[in-house]
Design a protein around this motif. Structure first.
Motif, PDB file in Angstrom:
ATOM      1  N   GLU A  82       9.822  13.720  16.699  1.00 17.30           N
ATOM      2  CA  GLU A  82       8.558  14.405  16.440  1.00 17.30           C
ATOM      3  C   GLU A  82       8.220  15.299  17.621  1.00 17.30           C
ATOM      4  O   GLU A  82       8.244  14.868  18.773  1.00 17.30           O
ATOM      5  CB  GLU A  82       7.437  13.375  16.237  1.00 17.30           C
ATOM      6  CG  GLU A  82       6.059  13.983  16.042  1.00 17.30           C
ATOM      7  CD  GLU A  82       4.948  12.951  16.006  1.00 17.30           C
ATOM      8  OE1 GLU A  82       3.848  13.288  15.539  1.00 17.30           O
ATOM      9  OE2 GLU A  82       5.181  11.808  16.446  1.00 17.30           O
ATOM     10  N   GLN A  83       7.928  16.565  17.325  1.00 15.19           N
ATOM     11  CA  GLN A  83       7.459  17.484  18.358  1.00 15.19           C
ATOM     12  C   GLN A  83       5.935  17.563  18.293  1.00 15.19           C
ATOM     13  O   GLN A  83       5.362  17.815  17.229  1.00 15.19           O
ATOM     14  CB  GLN A  83       8.034  18.885  18.155  1.00 15.19           C
ATOM     15  CG  GLN A  83       9.487  19.045  18.555  1.00 15.19           C
ATOM     16  CD  GLN A  83       9.874  20.508  18.691  1.00 15.19           C
ATOM     17  OE1 GLN A  83       9.183  21.282  19.353  1.00 15.19           O
ATOM     18  NE2 GLN A  83      10.985  20.888  18.083  1.00 15.19           N
ATOM     19  N   VAL A  84       5.291  17.370  19.429  1.00 13.24           N
ATOM     20  CA  VAL A  84       3.833  17.399  19.503  1.00 13.24           C
ATOM     21  C   VAL A  84       3.433  18.386  20.601  1.00 13.24           C
ATOM     22  O   VAL A  84       4.054  18.411  21.670  1.00 13.24           O
ATOM     23  CB  VAL A  84       3.273  15.994  19.842  1.00 13.24           C
ATOM     24  CG1 VAL A  84       1.754  16.019  19.918  1.00 13.24           C
ATOM     25  CG2 VAL A  84       3.736  14.974  18.808  1.00 13.24           C
ATOM     26  N   PRO A  85       2.429  19.237  20.380  1.00 13.61           N
ATOM     27  CA  PRO A  85       1.972  20.155  21.427  1.00 13.61           C
ATOM     28  C   PRO A  85       1.717  19.416  22.745  1.00 13.61           C
ATOM     29  O   PRO A  85       1.294  18.251  22.735  1.00 13.61           O
ATOM     30  CB  PRO A  85       0.681  20.741  20.851  1.00 13.61           C
ATOM     31  CG  PRO A  85       0.914  20.710  19.370  1.00 13.61           C
ATOM     32  CD  PRO A  85       1.672  19.425  19.127  1.00 13.61           C
ATOM     33  N   GLU A  86       1.960  20.095  23.843  1.00 13.51           N
ATOM     34  CA  GLU A  86       2.010  19.470  25.163  1.00 13.51           C
ATOM     35  C   GLU A  86       0.837  18.545  25.487  1.00 13.51           C
ATOM     36  O   GLU A  86       1.047  17.380  25.846  1.00 13.51           O
ATOM     37  CB  GLU A  86       2.113  20.566  26.237  1.00 13.51           C
ATOM     38  CG  GLU A  86       2.322  20.058  27.633  1.00 13.51           C
ATOM     39  CD  GLU A  86       2.526  21.185  28.607  1.00 13.51           C
ATOM     40  OE1 GLU A  86       3.630  21.299  29.173  1.00 13.51           O
ATOM     41  OE2 GLU A  86       1.583  21.994  28.813  1.00 13.51           O
ATOM     42  N   GLN A  87      -0.372  19.049  25.391  1.00 11.97           N
ATOM     43  CA  GLN A  87      -1.530  18.244  25.776  1.00 11.97           C
ATOM     44  C   GLN A  87      -1.675  17.000  24.887  1.00 11.97           C
ATOM     45  O   GLN A  87      -1.929  15.893  25.376  1.00 11.97           O
ATOM     46  CB  GLN A  87      -2.815  19.084  25.707  1.00 11.97           C
ATOM     47  CG  GLN A  87      -2.853  20.257  26.670  1.00 11.97           C
ATOM     48  CD  GLN A  87      -2.759  19.840  28.120  1.00 11.97           C
ATOM     49  OE1 GLN A  87      -3.241  18.784  28.505  1.00 11.97           O
ATOM     50  NE2 GLN A  87      -2.134  20.661  28.945  1.00 11.97           N
TER      51      GLN A  87
END
Length: 450
Positions: A82-87
């Protein structure tokens, strides 16, 4: 007939003797250790396993997900990534690791933000035993190929290595060569000249900003910290003392304010790296100060309007020193994982020589492995020109950590991010930094005591 069946044959006796001999050998601790030490590495050892991976949304994660099919074919291990935005990814990691039962077996982290936090919370396995185990580590892995700098950055104070430093991000200046040529402007020779050049290239009537960088609070701190390196100091001293309420810090803050307030695009105060990237690759900014790992879409004709027009410049020197801000990402195995060994195979594959070269070739950043930079064929065939690689190598020579290696890095970025945001709104830089320093000082002291 019955007698013939019960009578053991010579083959049966030999087979039984062999089995007994093997059992006797395995029962010997010395032979057992030797057998394990000589066990052959097997990529298929954990075939049928499924592992969960938490990634930060960026070009490097895109490459990893693209390589999952090859990894599964090689190992028989399925990957659910799963890719999640950095913050949001950082927040998710903190919450799940604190629970003691994270939903993922492998996670990427920003070493410049979460290194000390990971050590304190015992987030990851120490990878040293895995690296030394010949039955678990491919002979082609060659951990010694990782550069001393990235490894030192990843290694914790107690000597453990709980992440593989697969990516090092050097901050540099992307610039639009076409816009520079149209105005007859040269690449700035120093940081002060960056503001002069930006002013010459700033053309709001045509929708072109002279300069763009992160304005969003928290995300904006690395920009200021990178400029501060030009004064020869970081935000904290080697002893952990804050250097944020100093003339040098104020100088960096004033330059940040001038570049972004005077020559930035409208709404820049809400920009993170992705908004900066979009603005730059649409040809609406002349310069962009950020990590070299964001180059990939700039040379993609399906996404960018400035393919072939991008210049890659080493961060110019400041009044007292010449440094490129250094950041890094690592990947580790969750201590709460029930599939640690299978997860280790994933780590090996995704940080292998081939994958590190793929990262370099794609322009997705600077690999942690030294061998990637020696692959002249790959470099010569890359869509990125000679200047990109010169910038990367030149930045590596002057790299210095831009953010403090402390536990409350996120709080540091939050507090000083507000100060910088206020400065962009017109507030006095020195006063804002003084206030932020006074606010953060007790937080730092408490974190060191705890």
């Amino acid at each position: 007939m019955t007698k013939d069946i019960l009578k053991p044959t010579r083959r049966t006796l030999l087979r039984g003797a062999t089995a007994l001999g093997a059992a006797g050998a395995i029962g010997s601790p010395l032979v057992l250790r030797e057998a394990r030490a000589q066990a052959a590495f097997n990529w298929k050892r954990f075939s049928g396993t499924t592992i969960d991976v938490l990634l930060v949304k960026n070009p490097r994660s895109d490459l990893m997900q693209a390589a999952e099919k090859e990894f599964t074919e090689l190992t028989g291990i399925k990957v659910s990534a799963e890719q999640v935005p950095e913050q949001q990814q950082r927040q998710k990691a903190v919450i799940e690791f604190a629970s003691g039962k994270p939903s993922f077996d492998v996670s990427g982290i920003s070493l410049h933000v979460q290194k000390r936090m990971a050590a304190k919370g015992k987030w990851f396995e120490d990878l040293t035993p895995y690296i030394k185990d010949a039955s678990l580590t491919s002979p082609d892995f060659n951990f010694d190929d990782f550069g001393a700098g990235p490894v030192a950055y990843a290694r914790q104070a107690d000597g453990s290595l709980d992440t593989i430093p697969f990516f090092v991000d050097y901050w540099m200046v992307y610039y639009n060569k076409e816009l520079f040529a149209a105005k007859g402007v040269e690449y700035p020779k120093n940081m002060d000249e960056m503001a002069t050049v930006a002013a010459k290239l700033h053309d709001p009537a045509k929708g072109i900003a002279g300069f763009v960088s992160r304005g969003l609070k928290n995300a904006n701190v690395p920009v200021w910290a990178s400029l501060l390196l030009g004064q020869g100091i970081e935000t904290t001293s080697p002893e952990g003392k804050l250097l944020t309420d100093t003339p040098e810090a104020a100088w960096a803050g004033e330059l940040y304010k001038k570049l972004n307030r005077d020559t930035g695009p409208a709404g820049q105060v809400g920009f993170n790296w992705n908004e900066c990237q979009t603005t730059f690759m649409q040809g609406r900014a002349a310069m962009w100060l950020d990590g070299i790992g964001f180059a990939t879409p700039l040379e993609d004709p399906t996404k960018s309007r400035i393919v072939g027009k991008v210049g890659y410049g080493i961060t110019p020197p400041g009044p007292k020193a010449h440094h490129a801000g250094m950041f890094a990402d690592g990947m580790g195995i969750s201590r709460g994982s029930q599939k640690k060994q299978a997860a280790w195979l994933y780590l090996q594959f995704m940080t292998s020589k081939a994958q590190q070269i793929a990262m370099l070739k794609a322009g997705a950043g600077a690999p942690g492995r030294a061998s990637a930079y020696l692959d002249t064929d790959t470099i010569s065939q890359s869509k990125f020109g000679k200047q990109y690689f010169e910038c990367l190598l030149g930045s590596a020579k002057v790299a210095r950590a831009a953010l403090p290696q402390i536990v409350p890095v996120t709080e540091f970025r939050d507090v000083f991010g507000v100060a910088l945001t206020n400065a962009l709104g017109g507030a006095d830089v020195a006063a804002e930094l003084k206030k932020a320093t006074e606010t953060f000082a007790p937080v730092l002291v408490k974190s060191e005591q705890g």
